[in-house]
Design a protein around this motif. Structure first.
Motif, PDB file in Angstrom:
ATOM      1  N   GLY A  42      22.155 -95.963  23.314  1.00 45.86           N
ATOM      2  CA  GLY A  42      22.388 -95.048  22.196  1.00 45.86           C
ATOM      3  C   GLY A  42      21.784 -95.667  20.950  1.00 45.86           C
ATOM      4  N   THR A  74      21.052 -85.891  15.747  1.00 50.54           N
ATOM      5  CA  THR A  74      19.639 -85.519  15.741  1.00 50.54           C
ATOM      6  C   THR A  74      19.089 -85.486  14.323  1.00 50.54           C
ATOM      7  OG1 THR A  74      20.193 -84.016  17.550  1.00 50.54           O
ATOM      8  CG2 THR A  74      18.026 -83.759  16.602  1.00 50.54           C
ATOM      9  N   GLN A 102      31.138 -86.745  24.367  1.00 50.59           N
ATOM     10  CA  GLN A 102      29.732 -87.087  24.134  1.00 50.59           C
ATOM     11  C   GLN A 102      29.223 -86.201  23.004  1.00 50.59           C
ATOM     12  OE1 GLN A 102      27.591 -89.223  25.651  1.00 50.59           O
ATOM     13  NE2 GLN A 102      28.969 -90.013  27.221  1.00 50.59           N
ATOM     14  N   VAL A 103      28.618 -86.820  22.000  1.00 48.91           N
ATOM     15  CA  VAL A 103      28.042 -86.020  20.914  1.00 48.91           C
ATOM     16  C   VAL A 103      26.589 -86.400  20.695  1.00 48.91           C
ATOM     17  CG1 VAL A 103      30.236 -85.637  19.723  1.00 48.91           C
ATOM     18  CG2 VAL A 103      28.838 -87.605  19.118  1.00 48.91           C
ATOM     19  N   ARG A 104      25.835 -85.425  20.200  1.00 45.57           N
ATOM     20  CA  ARG A 104      24.410 -85.657  19.970  1.00 45.57           C
ATOM     21  C   ARG A 104      24.152 -85.746  18.467  1.00 45.57           C
ATOM     22  NH1 ARG A 104      22.446 -81.493  22.563  1.00 45.57           N
ATOM     23  NH2 ARG A 104      22.452 -82.581  24.552  1.00 45.57           N
ATOM     24  N   ILE A 144      24.973 -83.274  13.753  1.00 39.91           N
ATOM     25  CA  ILE A 144      25.855 -83.729  14.844  1.00 39.91           C
ATOM     26  C   ILE A 144      26.371 -82.514  15.613  1.00 39.91           C
ATOM     27  CG2 ILE A 144      28.031 -84.895  15.401  1.00 39.91           C
ATOM     28  CD1 ILE A 144      27.618 -86.673  13.014  1.00 39.91           C
ATOM     29  N   SER A 145      26.298 -82.570  16.923  1.00 38.86           N
ATOM     30  CA  SER A 145      26.864 -81.485  17.728  1.00 38.86           C
ATOM     31  C   SER A 145      27.436 -82.060  19.015  1.00 38.86           C
ATOM     32  CB  SER A 145      25.786 -80.460  18.058  1.00 38.86           C
ATOM     33  OG  SER A 145      24.733 -81.095  18.767  1.00 38.86           O
ATOM     34  N   LYS A 146      28.314 -81.309  19.626  1.00 37.24           N
ATOM     35  CA  LYS A 146      28.875 -81.728  20.901  1.00 37.24           C
ATOM     36  C   LYS A 146      27.766 -81.683  21.950  1.00 37.24           C
ATOM     37  CE  LYS A 146      33.069 -80.837  23.444  1.00 37.24           C
ATOM     38  NZ  LYS A 146      34.356 -80.166  23.449  1.00 37.24           N
ATOM     39  N   ALA A 147      27.680 -82.728  22.749  1.00 37.83           N
ATOM     40  CA  ALA A 147      26.578 -82.781  23.725  1.00 37.83           C
ATOM     41  C   ALA A 147      26.904 -81.906  24.935  1.00 37.83           C
ATOM     42  CB  ALA A 147      26.346 -84.208  24.166  1.00 37.83           C
ATOM     43  N   SER A 195      16.762 -88.361  18.554  1.00 39.38           N
ATOM     44  CA  SER A 195      18.050 -87.832  18.957  1.00 39.38           C
ATOM     45  C   SER A 195      18.721 -88.861  19.863  1.00 39.38           C
ATOM     46  CB  SER A 195      17.820 -86.521  19.713  1.00 39.38           C
ATOM     47  OG  SER A 195      19.030 -86.058  20.249  1.00 39.38           O
ATOM     48  N   ILE A 196      20.022 -89.069  19.671  1.00 39.08           N
ATOM     49  CA  ILE A 196      20.768 -89.955  20.570  1.00 39.08           C
ATOM     50  C   ILE A 196      22.071 -89.277  20.971  1.00 39.08           C
ATOM     51  CG2 ILE A 196      19.801 -92.094  19.646  1.00 39.08           C
ATOM     52  CD1 ILE A 196      22.478 -92.539  18.173  1.00 39.08           C
ATOM     53  N   THR A 197      22.576 -89.649  22.137  1.00 40.96           N
ATOM     54  CA  THR A 197      23.857 -89.116  22.583  1.00 40.96           C
ATOM     55  C   THR A 197      24.816 -90.283  22.777  1.00 40.96           C
ATOM     56  OG1 THR A 197      22.741 -87.295  23.659  1.00 40.96           O
ATOM     57  CG2 THR A 197      24.998 -87.724  24.337  1.00 40.96           C
TER      58      THR A 197
END
Lengths: 736, 208
Positions: free
Chosen positions: A707, A677, A673-675, A733-736, A682-684
């Protein structure tokens, strides 16, 4: 060996080691629901009792279909054998579309919001509430307090009565369609280069061309039938393919030359290609002198657009630009095809004009295998454009043209002063709603909460409305859930009318199956609203066929002349490409074959253009360039395709495509799962790691409300077409 | 000449549209969980020269079918006239031995019906002179069906190996392939028939 791999490694490739869109379904399979009921009958072929002639309800390719019916219900869809577009073939969406008719969330009764809850109402109650409020608002704030936002998926006759109601009846300027997000740049591009809208060529040009240049189009997934024709032409006669796209696709795989340009640099690239054509003496001066204006200014303007200058901006070698330009220009027959990668851009209109420039310079317009071809995204978007369903008056008459308004007023028997001379875009309409100027919005057959850019801004606008009416086949559509009044509409297989595809081919819808519950066709609903509003005398039609007779009068002598068209003739000829000037005509495959354009001096216009900067570029805070689009298994906001378990199984949920290098740097693995933003939202979503996307870029499809990529897209439009820029925005982008 | 019929999948022409898969699944009314034909995707290389290719596979209608050997109730038959391997779900007891013995994972167990099912080569259609539904639905001409020996005359390339495809000598599958034009190429000399094929079969074909 472009991929740097030997035979042995190729054979050892395994599914698990790769990442593809198709595989998303394998990896995420557990997220799709069990659709198969225990104790049900054994799977077996079902033979319909009857096949009914119709048109596919998905993209603008406009395939001929037959709907298989058994016991009054749809049980299959097949391609129409011998139909000039698809000759019996269909894409996966097309094959399964009968199932979306049977979806359990089809609206069956009108709903009205009472104490915050949607409750079942009669048609009288729902329509009287709606028209009563419309009348109050008109009396209090004037007609422009009412707006309507529609679609590219109604029948032509429905667009026509809607346009007539909004403009000649209510008298509001605020009528727009979701075609604004799809074809607006193509429309304005045609207007500016050729004098009026209207795609110039035919699909038959695919087989006739020596070179096909496909730009900003994942045709393999979004218009698979057309791409199948390209692949077959290539195998049969060695047709060359040039692909221009920042994202790798099956189009880039089969391309002889692939230009992986930086996002949004199309106009510079096309200007440079035109520069090469001029510099190498490949201009058809006889054609240019006789049939175009603006040549000298263009030559001067393009001096600075050398391949070297473009190479810097586009991120591809100057030599490749020259090679592509020469392959295109030296071929006797070359064809440009493009879709949303070009149109959904702040430079969309100019990029359209740049294609037209390139083809006009060589006289490659109106000739077999040649030309500029902007493919359409929806099955009747063309019809909306042609008969005044959004930002035109019927017969390709311009909103801002006083003479055109007078012609329309005379044909309709109304005061020309009543007809609006403006046509705001949906982005302007929603901003006016936020400012409190627009009080009521009638949404028909579209899902703006999911499909427009900047979802939070759209939600804010919709929440501000005193009245939101949503007319749709599905009562669960995201926008319908915000509505004050919901009107259940029939689907394409349940009604009659005409759709028009990308090659101007008019085809027929026939009612094949009985609509559910109290559902009514959009035509019936619109005409009923008109009568309740007191404009009944403008709508003396008992059915769509009678409305079409009036439409024919509106188009007589216009570029889209339907004079010789009847429902019977459409079916007998397997579609008719307009203009069809009389009953003897079997249609017109190509426009402008005589070099006479629809401008005042009959000459096409060559435009000298510089692109404007992108609204947003990656920054330290938001380092990734986000691109959006479709996958082959789903359509738009998924209201239809996500009701088909087989399609949902293949691609069940939202995901982001990331390059392996970026994923590794961020510690993201396949399926994580990544976020995503930015300042808008923001979406995951799940991560799909693939080398088909460039490092520093990412791609999220638009179909999934869990999403919603449009929570991140930018509220910026092309200044000519007002089409939103969906393809370039910056995200983190980051790991959720 | 062998009478064995089989599929030919051209990976250059295949665009991964899954129309073959959908047409089969829709024609036989299969639930989403069961797909007799599946399009696999493979990816290699790096942007912007990466290569994603697709391979459409259903039953390989082997000359020496492993599914048949493991079946305790003779639910499988191999037709003499064209070599199609047909599974009879009414005879099947759902023991699933075949799902373990088939090297290609072709037979699929349907937990709802309690039996296995698989691609039967649309044998009823073939008997009527029609093409299997998947072949008929292919948008690009990537998928063909016919006498295995005749592929050589009709196809750009005829190869027995493909990515992720187990050693063809085990069951002598009838499916043949053409590889993508970009990317790795098969060995220059490519045998048409699997290694253990009958000695009268044409021995070698020049690869392109």
């Amino acid at each position: 060996m472009s991929a740097g791999m030997d035979r042995r490694s190729f054979l050892k490739l395994s599914l698990a080691a790769t990442a593809t869109v198709g595989m998303a379904g394998e990896v995420f399979a557990t997220t799709s629901g069990q659709s198969y009921v225990s104790g049900g009958p054994a799977p077996a072929h079902v033979e319909p009792e009857q096949w009914v002639y119709s048109t596919c309800g998905f993209c603008g390719t406009g395939c001929g279909i037959e709907i298989g019916v058994k016991e009054g219900k749809p049980v299959a869809v097949r391609g129409t054998k011998g139909y000039p577009v698809n000759d019996g073939l269909l894409c996966a969406k097309g094959i399964y579309q009968w199932q979306s008719i049977l979806a359990s969330d089809r609206g069956r009764h009108p709903l009205v919001r009472k104490d915050g809850k949607m409750v079942q109402a009669t048609w009288d109650e729902a329509l009287n509430t709606m028209t009563g409020k419309f009348k109050d608002l008109i009396a209090k704030y004037g007609p422009d307090s009412i707006a309507c936002y529609n679609t590219g998926q109604l029948a032509m006759e429905e667009f026509y009565v809607l346009g007539k109601l909004m403009r000649a009846g209510i008298g509001t300027a605020n009528l727009d369609g979701n075609t604004r997000m799809c074809m607006a740049s193509a429309v304005v591009g045609h207007n500016r280069s050729f004098g009026t809208d209207g795609p110039v060529g035919a699909y038959a040009d695919i087989e006739e061309a020596d070179v096909i240049m496909i730009s900003g189009s994942n045709m393999a997934e979004c218009h698979p039938i057309l791409f199948g024709r390209v692949v077959k032409a290539r195998a049969a006669k060695g047709t060359k393919v040039i692909c221009i796209d920042p994202r790798m696709t099956q189009v880039s795989r089969i391309a002889d030359i692939y230009l992986p340009i930086k996002p949004g640099s199309d106009v510079v690239l096309l200007n440079a290609m035109a520069h090469v054509v001029i510099a190498q003496g490949l201009v058809d001066r006889t054609y240019v002198d006789a049939h175009t204006s603006g040549y000298d200014a263009l030559v001067k303007h393009l001096e600075k657009y050398t391949p070297e200058y473009a190479a810097d901006i586009c991120g591809v070698p100057a030599a490749t630009i020259v090679e592509a330009a020469l392959m295109y220009a030296k071929a006797e027959r070359s064809l440009s095809m493009w879709v949303m990668g070009i149109n959904q851009s702040i430079n969309g209109t100019q990029a359209n004009n740049a294609f037209h420039n390139l083809n006009l310079l060589q006289g490659k317009i109106g000739k077999p295998g040649c030309g500029s071809f902007s493919i359409t995204g929806q099955p009747a978007a063309m019809a909306a454009r042609e008969v005044g369903g959004s930002s035109t008056y019927p017969g390709y008459r311009a909103i801002a043209n006083a003479q055109h308004r007078e012609q329309v007023a005379a044909l309709w028997g109304v005061d020309p002063k009543k007809l609006p001379d403006k046509s705001p875009a949906i982005t302007e309409i929603l901003d006016a709603a936020i400012e409190g100027k627009i009080k009521a919005l009638w949404v028909i057959c579209t899902n703006p909460l999911m499909s427009l850019p900047d979802q939070n801004r759209v939600r804010k606008a919709l929440e501000k409305l005193e009245l939101l009416v949503v007319q749709d086949a599905y009562e669960t559509a995201d926008t319908a859930q915000m509505a004050h009044i919901y009107l259940p509409a029939t689907m394409w297989a349940e009604k009659s009318g005409i759709m028009v595809n990308s090659e101007r081919r008019m085809n027929l819808l026939k009612p094949a199956v009985k609509p559910p519950g109290e559902t009514r066709s959009d035509f019936d609903i619109i005409v009923d609203v008109a009568r309740r509003m007191g404009y009944g005398e403008l709508f003396p039609f008992k059915n769509t066929a009678e409305a079409f007779e009036e439409i024919k009068k509106m188009t007589k002598g216009r570029p889209n002349d339907y004079t010789g068209v009847t429902y019977e003739r459409i079916e007998a000829n397997k579609g008719l490409q307009w203009p069809v000037k009389d009953a003897a005509s079997t249609g017109t495959p190509r426009l402008y074959t005589d070099g006479q354009f629809n401008t005042p001096d009959k000459k096409a216009v060559l435009w000298a253009m510089d692109p404007v900067p992108l609204p947003e570029v990656p920054s330290e805070k938001h380092p990734f360039m986000l691109n959006t689009g479709r996958v082959q298994e789903h359509y738009h906001t998924g209201t239809k395709t996500r009701k088909v378990p087989q399609l949902n199984k293949l691609v069940p949920t939202a995901y982001v495509e990331l390059n392996p290098r970026d994923a590794e740097r961020l510690g993201i693995e396949y399926g994580d799962q990544v976020r995503l933003t930015n300042d808008r939202g923001s979406i995951t979503v799940k991560a799909v790691i693939t080398a088909m996307i460039a490092p520093g870029s990412c791609f999220v499809p638009m179909h999934f409300s869990e999403g919603p990529v449009n929570a991140l897209t930018v509220w910026a439009v092309d200044k000519f077409s007002k089409e939103p820029n969906f393809k370039q925005q910056a995200v983190q982008i980051s790991k959720a | 000449m062998s009478e064995q019929k089989g599929f030919h999948a051209d990976m250059e022409k295949c665009i991964g549209c899954k129309c073959c898969e959908a047409a089969c699944q829709d024609f036989y009314r299969m639930p989403p969980e069961i797909r007799w034909r599946k399009v696999r995707s493979f990816e290699m290389g790096e942007f912007p020269t990466a290569l994603r290719v697709h391979l459409s596979l259903a039953c390989n209608h082997c000359e020496d079918p492993a599914c048949m050997k493991g079946c305790p109730v003779e639910a499988y038959t191999k037709r003499g006239k064209d070599g199609l391997v047909i599974h009879d779900p009414t005879a099947c007891i759902g023991c699933q031995y075949c799902t373990w013995t088939c090297p290609y994972g072709v037979p699929q167990f349907d937990p709802v019906q309690g039996v296995v099912s698989k691609c039967n080569g649309c044998y009823q259609r073939v008997d009527e002179g029609l093409m299997p539904r998947c072949v008929e639905s292919c948008l690009t001409g990537a998928l063909s069906f016919g006498n295995v020996d005749l592929h050589a005359a009709e196809q750009r390339q005829v190869v027995t190996e493909a990515p992720g495809f187990p050693d063809p000598s085990i069951t002598r599958p009838s499916t043949r392939f053409a590889w993508p034009l970009k990317g790795p190429q098969p060995d220059h000399q490519v045998s048409i028939a699997p290694p253990a094929a009958d000695p009268h079969a044409p021995a070698q074909k020049e690869g392109k």
